[in-house]
Design a protein around this motif. Structure first.
Motif: not given
Length: 121
Positions: A6-28
């Motif tokens: 996972e990536s994309g976390g952090g500190l944000v003010q109320p009302g703000g936005s974040l986008r989390l990402s998750c990279a997977a290793s599987t070929s399926i």
């Protein structure tokens, strides 16, 4: 075995936005249902959003209308766009991959290490 990062976390003010990402290793990757979960200190881990292998989505009531889960099978990625964040969204967010094995009908699941989201002014 499936590795999830996972990536994309952090500190944000109320009302703000974040986008989390998750990279997977599987070929399926396309065969897996993918989900985002969160766990706040002193609380149980809870489901936030899920997207099935077929692209159907489900959300916890607390995030409906604010969070959007999506996936890119070609990149083996799952995302969660989080808007209008509230202090109560503060938690460690985990990515999970799960599926049912065709032959044995065994349910398998894999977790990432998590990414911290803190919503605070």
């Amino acid at each position: 075995q499936v590795q999830l990062v996972e990536s994309g976390g952090g500190l944000v003010q109320p009302g703000g936005s974040l986008r989390l990402s998750c990279a997977a290793s599987t070929s399926i990757f396309s065969m897996y249902n993918m989900g985002w979960y969160r766990q706040a200190p002193g609380k149980q881990r809870e489901s936030v959003a899920e997207i099935t292998s077929g692209g159907n989505t489900n959300y916890a009531d607390s995030v409906k209308g604010r969070f959007t889960i999506s996936r890119d099978n070609a990149k083996k990625m799952v995302y969660m766009q989080m808007n209008a964040l509230k202090p109560e969204d503060t938690a460690m967010y985990y990515c999970k991959a799960s599926r049912t094995l065709a032959i044995t009908q065994q349910r398998v699941g894999y977790w990432g290490q998590g990414t911290q989201v803190t919503v605070s002014s």
